[in-house]
Each structure stands twice: as C-alpha cells, then as structure tokens.
Scaffold this motif. Sequence first.
Motif, PDB file in Angstrom:
ATOM      1  N   THR A 143       0.095   8.799 -30.632  1.00 24.55           N
ATOM      2  CA  THR A 143      -0.714   9.303 -31.732  1.00 24.55           C
ATOM      3  C   THR A 143      -1.917  10.058 -31.182  1.00 24.55           C
ATOM      4  O   THR A 143      -2.772   9.474 -30.523  1.00 24.55           O
ATOM      5  CB  THR A 143      -1.156   8.123 -32.621  1.00 24.55           C
ATOM      6  OG1 THR A 143       0.017   7.449 -33.082  1.00 24.55           O
ATOM      7  CG2 THR A 143      -1.965   8.600 -33.816  1.00 24.55           C
ATOM      8  N   VAL A 144      -1.919  11.347 -31.428  1.00 25.27           N
ATOM      9  CA  VAL A 144      -2.932  12.243 -30.867  1.00 25.27           C
ATOM     10  C   VAL A 144      -4.140  12.283 -31.811  1.00 25.27           C
ATOM     11  O   VAL A 144      -3.995  12.540 -33.003  1.00 25.27           O
ATOM     12  CB  VAL A 144      -2.356  13.672 -30.714  1.00 25.27           C
ATOM     13  CG1 VAL A 144      -3.387  14.595 -30.062  1.00 25.27           C
ATOM     14  CG2 VAL A 144      -1.052  13.651 -29.923  1.00 25.27           C
ATOM     15  N   ILE A 145      -5.328  11.993 -31.267  1.00 26.86           N
ATOM     16  CA  ILE A 145      -6.574  12.067 -32.047  1.00 26.86           C
ATOM     17  C   ILE A 145      -7.240  13.412 -31.747  1.00 26.86           C
ATOM     18  O   ILE A 145      -7.389  13.775 -30.571  1.00 26.86           O
ATOM     19  CB  ILE A 145      -7.544  10.931 -31.642  1.00 26.86           C
ATOM     20  CG1 ILE A 145      -6.840   9.567 -31.676  1.00 26.86           C
ATOM     21  CG2 ILE A 145      -8.795  10.937 -32.523  1.00 26.86           C
ATOM     22  CD1 ILE A 145      -6.496   9.065 -33.029  1.00 26.86           C
ATOM     23  N   PHE A 146      -7.621  14.133 -32.784  1.00 31.00           N
ATOM     24  CA  PHE A 146      -8.230  15.451 -32.547  1.00 31.00           C
ATOM     25  C   PHE A 146      -9.298  15.719 -33.605  1.00 31.00           C
ATOM     26  O   PHE A 146      -9.424  14.980 -34.586  1.00 31.00           O
ATOM     27  CB  PHE A 146      -7.151  16.539 -32.562  1.00 31.00           C
ATOM     28  CG  PHE A 146      -6.451  16.672 -33.884  1.00 31.00           C
ATOM     29  CD1 PHE A 146      -5.390  15.842 -34.216  1.00 31.00           C
ATOM     30  CD2 PHE A 146      -6.863  17.624 -34.826  1.00 31.00           C
ATOM     31  CE1 PHE A 146      -4.755  15.948 -35.443  1.00 31.00           C
ATOM     32  CE2 PHE A 146      -6.219  17.740 -36.049  1.00 31.00           C
ATOM     33  CZ  PHE A 146      -5.164  16.894 -36.358  1.00 31.00           C
ATOM     34  N   GLU A 164      -6.404   5.707 -37.246  1.00 31.71           N
ATOM     35  CA  GLU A 164      -6.893   6.589 -38.304  1.00 31.71           C
ATOM     36  C   GLU A 164      -8.406   6.398 -38.475  1.00 31.71           C
ATOM     37  O   GLU A 164      -9.155   7.365 -38.614  1.00 31.71           O
ATOM     38  CB  GLU A 164      -6.165   6.236 -39.612  1.00 31.71           C
ATOM     39  CG  GLU A 164      -6.519   7.143 -40.771  1.00 31.71           C
ATOM     40  CD  GLU A 164      -5.468   7.067 -41.868  1.00 31.71           C
ATOM     41  OE1 GLU A 164      -4.839   5.991 -42.036  1.00 31.71           O
ATOM     42  OE2 GLU A 164      -5.259   8.082 -42.545  1.00 31.71           O
ATOM     43  N   ARG A 165      -8.845   5.142 -38.446  1.00 32.71           N
ATOM     44  CA  ARG A 165     -10.262   4.833 -38.589  1.00 32.71           C
ATOM     45  C   ARG A 165     -11.057   5.399 -37.408  1.00 32.71           C
ATOM     46  O   ARG A 165     -12.124   5.998 -37.571  1.00 32.71           O
ATOM     47  CB  ARG A 165     -10.432   3.317 -38.686  1.00 32.71           C
ATOM     48  CG  ARG A 165     -11.849   2.836 -38.899  1.00 32.71           C
ATOM     49  CD  ARG A 165     -11.821   1.389 -39.373  1.00 32.71           C
ATOM     50  NE  ARG A 165     -13.147   0.779 -39.356  1.00 32.71           N
ATOM     51  CZ  ARG A 165     -13.657   0.120 -38.323  1.00 32.71           C
ATOM     52  NH1 ARG A 165     -12.947  -0.014 -37.203  1.00 32.71           N
ATOM     53  NH2 ARG A 165     -14.863  -0.409 -38.391  1.00 32.71           N
ATOM     54  N   LEU A 166     -10.467   5.226 -36.208  1.00 29.05           N
ATOM     55  CA  LEU A 166     -11.104   5.772 -35.004  1.00 29.05           C
ATOM     56  C   LEU A 166     -11.290   7.275 -35.145  1.00 29.05           C
ATOM     57  O   LEU A 166     -12.366   7.825 -34.847  1.00 29.05           O
ATOM     58  CB  LEU A 166     -10.217   5.451 -33.791  1.00 29.05           C
ATOM     59  CG  LEU A 166     -10.643   6.022 -32.430  1.00 29.05           C
ATOM     60  CD1 LEU A 166     -11.930   5.350 -31.957  1.00 29.05           C
ATOM     61  CD2 LEU A 166      -9.538   5.835 -31.389  1.00 29.05           C
ATOM     62  N   ASP A 210      -8.850  13.684 -36.971  1.00 29.84           N
ATOM     63  CA  ASP A 210      -7.591  13.386 -37.644  1.00 29.84           C
ATOM     64  C   ASP A 210      -6.598  12.928 -36.581  1.00 29.84           C
ATOM     65  O   ASP A 210      -6.912  12.924 -35.390  1.00 29.84           O
ATOM     66  CB  ASP A 210      -7.094  14.643 -38.358  1.00 29.84           C
ATOM     67  CG  ASP A 210      -6.188  14.292 -39.536  1.00 29.84           C
ATOM     68  OD1 ASP A 210      -5.763  13.119 -39.655  1.00 29.84           O
ATOM     69  OD2 ASP A 210      -5.898  15.201 -40.327  1.00 29.84           O
ATOM     70  N   TRP A 211      -5.401  12.521 -37.018  1.00 28.80           N
ATOM     71  CA  TRP A 211      -4.394  12.062 -36.073  1.00 28.80           C
ATOM     72  C   TRP A 211      -3.083  12.805 -36.350  1.00 28.80           C
ATOM     73  O   TRP A 211      -2.815  13.265 -37.453  1.00 28.80           O
ATOM     74  CB  TRP A 211      -4.178  10.558 -36.201  1.00 28.80           C
ATOM     75  CG  TRP A 211      -3.950  10.094 -37.626  1.00 28.80           C
ATOM     76  CD1 TRP A 211      -4.902   9.632 -38.497  1.00 28.80           C
ATOM     77  CD2 TRP A 211      -2.715  10.071 -38.352  1.00 28.80           C
ATOM     78  NE1 TRP A 211      -4.337   9.323 -39.706  1.00 28.80           N
ATOM     79  CE2 TRP A 211      -3.002   9.577 -39.647  1.00 28.80           C
ATOM     80  CE3 TRP A 211      -1.403  10.408 -38.026  1.00 28.80           C
ATOM     81  CZ2 TRP A 211      -2.006   9.422 -40.630  1.00 28.80           C
ATOM     82  CZ3 TRP A 211      -0.417  10.257 -38.995  1.00 28.80           C
ATOM     83  CH2 TRP A 211      -0.733   9.766 -40.283  1.00 28.80           C
ATOM     84  N   SER A 258      -7.911  -1.280 -28.506  1.00 24.99           N
ATOM     85  CA  SER A 258      -9.354  -1.333 -28.783  1.00 24.99           C
ATOM     86  C   SER A 258      -9.620  -0.858 -30.213  1.00 24.99           C
ATOM     87  O   SER A 258     -10.519  -1.377 -30.881  1.00 24.99           O
ATOM     88  CB  SER A 258     -10.159  -0.571 -27.721  1.00 24.99           C
ATOM     89  OG  SER A 258     -10.231   0.788 -28.030  1.00 24.99           O
ATOM     90  N   ALA A 259      -8.808   0.086 -30.705  1.00 25.88           N
ATOM     91  CA  ALA A 259      -8.972   0.528 -32.099  1.00 25.88           C
ATOM     92  C   ALA A 259      -8.623  -0.608 -33.061  1.00 25.88           C
ATOM     93  O   ALA A 259      -9.325  -0.834 -34.052  1.00 25.88           O
ATOM     94  CB  ALA A 259      -8.091   1.747 -32.365  1.00 25.88           C
ATOM     95  N   VAL A 260      -7.538  -1.326 -32.773  1.00 26.32           N
ATOM     96  CA  VAL A 260      -7.140  -2.444 -33.642  1.00 26.32           C
ATOM     97  C   VAL A 260      -8.204  -3.543 -33.598  1.00 26.32           C
ATOM     98  O   VAL A 260      -8.564  -4.129 -34.625  1.00 26.32           O
ATOM     99  CB  VAL A 260      -5.765  -3.014 -33.226  1.00 26.32           C
ATOM    100  CG1 VAL A 260      -5.459  -4.314 -33.971  1.00 26.32           C
ATOM    101  CG2 VAL A 260      -4.663  -1.987 -33.481  1.00 26.32           C
TER     102      VAL A 260
END
Lengths: 458, 458
Positions: free
Chosen positions: B381-384, B327-329, B336-337, B256-258
């Motif tokens: 890839t962890v989004i935080f 990264e954009r998400l 950050d990721w 979904s991010a892509v």
Amino acid sequence: MNASQVTAHLPPGVAVTDPDLLAGYVRDESRFTGAATPLAVLAPRTSEEVAACLRACHAAGVPVVTRGAGTGLSGGANAVEDGVVLSLHRMDAVLDIDPVERLAVVQPGVVTGALRAAVAAQGLFYPPDPGSVASCTVGGNVATNAGGMCCVKYGVTGDFVEALEVVLADGRVLRTGTRTVKGVAGYDLTSLFVGSEGTLGVVTEVTVRLVPAPGPAATLVASFTDLASAGRAVAAISAAGLDASAIEILDATTLSAVDALTRMGIGGAAAMLLVQADAARPGESAQVLGEAAALCETAGAEVAVSEDADEAGLLMEARRQALPALERLAAQRRGDWLLDDVCVPRARVVDLIAAVERVAGETGLVIGVFGHAGDGNLHPTVIFDRADEDSRAAAMRAFDAITAAALELGGTITGEHGVGRLKAGWLTRELDPVALELQRALRRTFDPAGILNPGVAL
Amino acid sequence: MNASQVTAHLPPGVAVTDPDLLAGYVRDESRFTGAATPLAVLAPRTSEEVAACLRACHAAGVPVVTRGAGTGLSGGANAVEDGVVLSLHRMDAVLDIDPVERLAVVQPGVVTGALRAAVAAQGLFYPPDPGSVASCTVGGNVATNAGGMCCVKYGVTGDFVEALEVVLADGRVLRTGTRTVKGVAGYDLTSLFVGSEGTLGVVTEVTVRLVPAPGPAATLVASFTDLASAGRAVAAISAAGLDASAIEILDATTLSAVDALTRMGIGGAAAMLLVQADAARPGESAQVLGEAAALCETAGAEVAVSEDADEAGLLMEARRQALPALERLAAQRRGDWLLDDVCVPRARVVDLIAAVERVAGETGLVIGVFGHAGDGNLHPTVIFDRADEDSRAAAMRAFDAITAAALELGGTITGEHGVGRLKAGWLTRELDPVALELQRALRRTFDPAGILNPGVAL
C-alpha cells in the motif's frame, strides 16, 4: 473425403492409417453410442504437432475427436464418419513436480495412476481417482471433469486444475490460469475447458495442484438388510459432516457379482457401505469411523472397522471391481451392461435407489447399483441381453427412467462421466433454453467451423 | 442521452435520479480510476425487475455498471459517462439455508458477514471473509472472486459457488450449476460468471456451499527483526503443508500504523506473522500451531501462541485494521493510499517483499505491506501526497513497479480484487495474445452491444 487431405500436411510419423490399428480407435467403453472407423489416427508427440494436426484438420474441414485412453463411458471419444481421432497417448511425460508450491505439470497422456505414484514418491498426493485410474489419462479426466471415490473429501478433477495449455480448433495455442494459489486476471478459461469434452480445444499441458500426503486409510464396512437403511445411514453421515475420504455403496446385485469374481465372502447383504478416512494425524481416522459406525448401527447395520491399511486397500479394490464384476455377470448371460452416472442431492440417495428398484421391477431387468453415495453420485448398471431386441429396448427404457428420476429429485444427468454422445439428448432436458443457447454460442465462439467432437454434448 | 430513455420503461420505484443520491454512486473505494456521475441509479427488488432494467438499457444502448456495496478496490463499480448504476442493495434476502445438503441460497445484495452469521446460527460456516466482510456483498464477492484470510485453508469465493441465476445483457434470465455436489452437464458457466466483474451478466441469485462449523480459533503471533526472515518462515510453513486457517503478514510500517490506531502494543517489529488454526477436533489446532511455532523460531522469530478464542479474534481484528490504519496515516499527512493486490508463488513472497522495499527506496515513498502470506497474495500500500503532482506520479510508478515485479516472479496482477479499471492496461501484459482474443470474443458472445461495465478488465 480421404485421409491424405490431412496427413499430407503433417510431420512424418504422426498419422496412422493402417486399418488394423484404426479398428482400436473406433469407440470408448460406452454402450448405445454411435461410432465410425476414423480416416486416420493422429498421434502427435508435442504441442507443436498438435497445433499442426488442428491446422490441417481445420483447413480441410475434417472433424477431430480427441482421445485419451478411451476409458470414457459416454461416447465422448467415439470416432465420427469422415473424421480423425487425435490420440494423445504419446504425450505422457510428467514435466515437473514442485513440492514447495505443491504443483505438478504434466502432458495430457499421463496415466492418472502414474501421476499419483510419481507425486507419492515425493510425499504428495493427487486425489482424483476415477474407477479407471490405472489406465485413464489426466487429459481425459480434464475433458470430463472426472471424479472417483475421493471426491467426498477432496473434490473432482477440476478442483485440482490450476492452469492449462490448450490448442484451439484453428491451431492457435494459449495458456490459461496461473501457478499462484489465487488469481482473477480475466475470465476463468481454465474451468471452461475442464469438462468441455474435447469441444472447445485440445489440452496439451495440465498444471495440477497437489496436497500433502494423507495418513494410512482406515475403513468401515457396514452391511444392511435393506437398501433404504443404507440410504438413511448415508444421509446421517453426510449431515454430520464427518471428514470421510470415501463413502461408497454397493447393492445386493453388485455385492454378489463382486463376490463371484473375487471370492471375498462379501455377498448376502442387501447393501454395503464402505466408509474410509485418511486423516494425517494418528487416531483421528479411528475417531471419524467410530462416529460413522454409530450412525450406521443406528440405521440398523452390522459394522466392522479396520485400521489396517492393507485391508482398507483390499476392500476398496472390491469396490473397484463392481463394474468388472457386473460385466462378467452380463457376459455369463451373453448379455451386456449399460451404466448410468446420475447425481442427486445427498439426502435423496435413498429415493434414487428406490426409483431404481421400481424401474428394475417394471422392466424385469437386473440393475446393479453402486457408486459414490457420499456425493449422491450413483452408477445404476442395467444388465440386458444384447441379442434380444426387446431386452435392448427395455435397457434403454430403464436407463431413461433412471435419468428422469434423478432430474425429478433435483439432480443432474451426469456427475462425472460427461454428456458425450450417450446423453446429448438429455442435456436439453436438464438445462434451461437460455443456458442452452448460451452454451451453443460459446461453442461457436471457440470452434466456428464445428470440427471439434461434433455430436458430443450439444 | 438522458435518464428517461431508460427510466420510462421501468416499474415505479426502481429508478433514482435525485442528484444528491447519485453522488454516492460515482465510485468504489479505489484510487486512480476514472468515474462519472451516473444518469440514474436503478435499484431493483426482484430478478424480474433486474431483467426489466437490462431490457430497457439494452434497448436504449445505455451502459450498465452493476454495484454491490461499493467496497471494491479496482474501480469495477465506478459509474461511466451517460450510464446507469444498477445497485443490488435491495435484494438482500437469505432465501434458504439447507443444513443437510450444506447449501445456502441468497440474493446478491446480502452482506457477506450477515450470511456468515445466519449460517453460523445453524452450526455451519461460510468461509469467504474479504477485508470488507462487514459491509461487502455476496454478489460483489462473486463479481471479483473475492478471497480473504480464510483462503489458505478454505479457498476463494468461487470455490463455494455451486449455482447462479443470472440476467444477461438483453434481459434473458438463465440458471447455471446444480444443487448436487458433482455435475458435468454442459460447460461450467458458473465459474465463467465468477470473477467476470459485471461484464457478462448480472447475478441475481447465488447458491453457495457451506462447511461444518470450525473449532475455536487458536493463534500464533511471530515477531521478526527483519522481513526476509518472515518470508522464510512463510515458505517453511507452506512447504510443511500445515493445516492453518490463516497465515497473515504485516510489515513494520503497517504494524506501527495499526498500533497508532489501536494502541495494542504491536509496533516495533520488522514484521509480524499471524498464523491461525481452527480445527474442529480438540488439541489439533494447538498441535498445528506448535509445529508452526517451531518453524518460525528456526527462522529467528519471537513467538507467542494463544488458545483463547477472544484473543485470537482481537489479533485478527488488528490485521483487519491494516488498511484503515494506513489510511489514517496517510490522512495525517494530507495524503492518500494506493493499494495493490499482487499474488506470487508462495515461495516467492520473500522476493516480492524485497522488491517492494527496493521500490520504496527508489521512489522515496512509504509503502506498507500486509496480506495473505500463505497464499502469496500481498497488498503493498503506497502512501503519497494527493496534492503533489510529483508524489502522485511517484505513487503510480511504485504501483507499476510492484505489479511488474509480481509478474516477473511468476505471479499475477490480481489475486482477489479483480482487474477493474485500475489494472485494465496490465491485463494485456499478463495474458498471452491468443487468450486475450478469446476473452474479448467471449465478452462479445455474452454482450454483443457492449453495455455491461464498459472499460472494465478488457
């Protein structure tokens, strides 16, 4: 020094000191290499027993020569004065075959051909196939990074080693590598042990990568009326990037020796190329060999292609008989043979063959040439009279001249047999002084007491 | 310590000390790794200048961090306190392309994509294709033994490195390897330098093996309604030993991010597999993908196959956008990721994905999963939230839990990014104590003064 300093510290049944048995462990199949009767042969059955052997030898300061099947051709398994031979022939189990990850885990004493057969039974393929595949061991193959006829397509032994268990000189045990396809955690110790000829540690377990079973082999036989044309054909096939699984060459001397031994009717030509393809998809091997045939014909060859797998096997068996046939030729003259293992860039195979012809002319000796033309890895084999000092000296001169020619052509002194004792002097001519210093420092890091295979390589 | 202790001994034009420029050399693309402003950036133009840099740093006891393009993801090129950065961006020449031997010789600063383009112009192929292929350098790829999407068929960077020129910590220069296909003269120093992350020496020239150009790529897209089914398809394709040139996976979060970034209409599925084949012979790729399609359908996927090379390129570009899209998400959430690089046995991919899902549930964080499913090498890839201490701590916990899960599944902490500063603590959990001792001893042998990339790996 006597054997009891070591054997007193070992589990029962590990050490052999019967002089009749020791005589079988003096040397490998090499010529012109120093050897001695070992104090004892140690034949451990487990990694723990290997560690016990090394702890005992380390404590006593006794040199250790590790031995697989003794089929080596550079003296790497020759026993040394006041040393022991550590023979891994009892550690010959295939421990695991994993068809999903396509891995096998074996003890070092497993015969390479036995491993190939075991994985073939599960529809898998372990490519490395040194000339001695029916008797050599996986551990010995790791020690010299052995090759064979498969390398042009599949690579050498090291390309299939994923992980190792190793006992260090002082008896410590470590594991290297992973069971995963990729992995960059720490320095690549696995590749460092591969090809280290028993000088950095004793490999006690090997995890190898397998590939899907190939298709039935199809074979091309190309006969040439001169060697240079065969060399040109090799260069053309290499440049075309054809997916051949073997590109082998035999010269006139070797062909007539093989013919005398096998009565296959293959004598007479100046050179023969054997090209094999083993593509899994039907029709693809025939296409590869069709392209190879055209290139051979352009170079002036008479060509025959066979898609019969039995015939392919027979032809490759003829190639495998090259050294036994030259050995028989030498024996008929009460002579002996001295085999080289030089490797040059693929396009220089023809120049190397020309150099060998010059050397044969200059020394007046018979030199048979055969080998893995597709890799540039040839085995010029010098026939000489063992009983005649002049002939022996000429053989050594021929050997040196061929090795020097390979270096001059941008090649290496050894493609797949290792440096051993035979070429220890040559290593200093191939490597630059800084590389040599670093190699020596590495060896000291692994074996500060210098007990592992002294006299080999460095 | 000040920069002049080093720069005073260098040729003019090599050293940069302008603070505005230094700011661009503080760190690579990693997160959660220590870094500092370097004293100076050294940008040599030749091997001799690299040697002069190292002699000067060695004499002054100044730490040296070698840097390619700074695209690394583990902190291996982060500058250290009171140290210099040695940037190889000026050494970016392709020195030789030899179509007969299928070799190229390049300086380390050549961009990987530029090398691929240069050899493609001669009908040849250099397979390694890390995600950053358009900007990363061959030298950096050698330092981490970088991989990419090609590895499932072709292998990693190290499988293509035949020979190196290296400057050691004290400025001595050596050559490793040969230009021949085979060679076993001395220990395999080439493989030791590959993946050593700038801790053993500075690579100043790389000889790489090339392969014949592949055929046009054909691509399969398989959409799954649950991740576990995608994992089963991966295991089935791996076990079948199909000749795929890429087997990539993207989970729902990544898709979904892509899709949000590219508007390609690929969102919605729980997971997508991209399988590519690039066989040189017409029809073969279609056959490979036909077999892969059947296996995916058996696992419950909706499948589409395209033999259009442009469409294949577009789909692979979508895959390449996975990290930029995540990264954009993250940026949209002022976040950050933190990207992982674990690798597990192929059959355990499904278990690793399940573990990541558990970790996401436990930490309440969004974790996108994508990567090289055919190798078992995934990049969870962890989004935080960068600004929230609790979120940062949770991200680190998630990262650790995923890495631990990979080790438990028989995997490794890093498949292709290297240990760097990010996973130096983890290396001691993967390697056994004897291997660690040996790794440290090796490092001391190459760099007794400890000036090369201190804090990285060991």
